[in-house]
Structure formats: C-alpha cells, structure tokens
Design a protein around this motif. Structure first.
Motif, mmCIF file in Angstrom:
data_model
loop_
_atom_site.group_PDB
_atom_site.id
_atom_site.type_symbol
_atom_site.label_atom_id
_atom_site.label_comp_id
_atom_site.label_asym_id
_atom_site.label_seq_id
_atom_site.Cartn_x
_atom_site.Cartn_y
_atom_site.Cartn_z
ATOM 1 N N ILE A 8 0.848 -1.189 0.000
ATOM 2 C CA ILE A 8 0.000 0.000 0.000
ATOM 3 C C ILE A 8 0.885 1.240 0.000
ATOM 4 C CG2 ILE A 8 -1.695 1.332 1.299
ATOM 5 C CD1 ILE A 8 -2.761 -1.297 2.388
ATOM 6 N N ALA A 9 0.629 2.115 -0.961
ATOM 7 C CA ALA A 9 1.379 3.365 -1.024
ATOM 8 C C ALA A 9 0.655 4.411 -0.181
ATOM 9 C CB ALA A 9 1.487 3.840 -2.459
ATOM 10 N N LEU A 15 -4.405 5.642 6.715
ATOM 11 C CA LEU A 15 -5.366 4.746 6.079
ATOM 12 C C LEU A 15 -6.016 3.818 7.108
ATOM 13 C CD1 LEU A 15 -3.451 3.778 2.823
ATOM 14 C CD2 LEU A 15 -5.537 5.158 2.983
ATOM 15 N N PHE A 16 -5.207 3.301 8.008
ATOM 16 C CA PHE A 16 -5.731 2.422 9.055
ATOM 17 C C PHE A 16 -6.700 3.185 9.953
ATOM 18 C CE2 PHE A 16 -5.495 0.459 13.281
ATOM 19 C CZ PHE A 16 -5.909 -0.823 12.965
ATOM 20 N N ASP A 21 -12.355 4.717 11.547
ATOM 21 C CA ASP A 21 -13.412 5.727 11.584
ATOM 22 C C ASP A 21 -14.623 5.275 10.767
ATOM 23 O OD1 ASP A 21 -11.809 7.347 13.150
ATOM 24 O OD2 ASP A 21 -11.211 8.664 11.484
ATOM 25 N N LEU A 22 -14.364 4.723 9.594
ATOM 26 C CA LEU A 22 -15.459 4.247 8.745
ATOM 27 C C LEU A 22 -16.211 3.081 9.392
ATOM 28 C CD1 LEU A 22 -13.789 4.465 5.237
ATOM 29 C CD2 LEU A 22 -15.675 5.871 6.099
ATOM 30 N N ALA A 23 -15.497 2.201 10.047
ATOM 31 C CA ALA A 23 -16.143 1.076 10.726
ATOM 32 C C ALA A 23 -17.054 1.579 11.842
ATOM 33 C CB ALA A 23 -15.092 0.116 11.286
ATOM 34 N N ARG A 24 -16.600 2.571 12.598
ATOM 35 C CA ARG A 24 -17.439 3.144 13.663
ATOM 36 C C ARG A 24 -18.658 3.836 13.074
ATOM 37 N NH1 ARG A 24 -12.400 3.944 16.013
ATOM 38 N NH2 ARG A 24 -12.156 6.021 15.123
ATOM 39 N N ALA A 25 -18.462 4.546 11.965
ATOM 40 C CA ALA A 25 -19.580 5.235 11.324
ATOM 41 C C ALA A 25 -20.610 4.229 10.818
ATOM 42 C CB ALA A 25 -19.077 6.110 10.178
ATOM 43 N N ALA A 26 -20.148 3.131 10.243
ATOM 44 C CA ALA A 26 -21.071 2.105 9.752
ATOM 45 C C ALA A 26 -21.882 1.521 10.896
ATOM 46 C CB ALA A 26 -20.294 1.001 9.027
#
Length: 72
Positions: A8-9, A15-16, A21-26
């Motif tokens: 991963i660049a 990114l992690f 953050d996205l997992a919590r938002a979901a």
C-alpha cells in the motif's frame, strides 16, 4: 499484516485510522437505522394508517433502510 499491506502506497497509519473511523460510522448508521425502523413501524401501526399513502411511505422507507443497511 500480510504481504498486501506492505504494497500500500501512502500513509498507512492514516489509512488504518480512516478505516477504523469508517467502521465506527457504519456501526452508528446500523444503530440509527434499527431505531428508525422501529419508529416507522410504530408510526404506521399506532396511527392505524393504511391505504396507498401508508403503503407508499413504508415502501419508500424500506428502500432508504435497505440503502443504509448496504453501507454497513
């Protein structure tokens, strides 16, 4: 992390963190959708709402609810 992680660049830490953050938002979206599903059912049932308007409202909410569930 596996080999793919090393390819991963960019800023892997950011990114992690963004992924977390996205997992919590979901999770929050799922919680809100569950509460709203109950409120919609109560609104329609408690009011004794029936007919085309009630059916259209429930159908429209069903689409919105399914879209929210698709995020999760």
């Amino acid at each position: 992390m596996g080999d793919s992680y090393s390819k991963i660049a960019g800023n892997r830490t950011a990114l992690f963190s963004d992924g977390q953050d996205l997992a919590r938002a979901a999770s929050a979206v799922a919680d809100v959708t569950k509460v709203l599903n109950g409120k919609v059912e109560a609104l329609v049932n408690d009011a004794g709402w029936s007919g085309d308007a009630a059916n259209n409202f429930k159908e429209d909410w069903g689409k919105s609810s399914a879209a929210a569930a698709g995020i999760v």
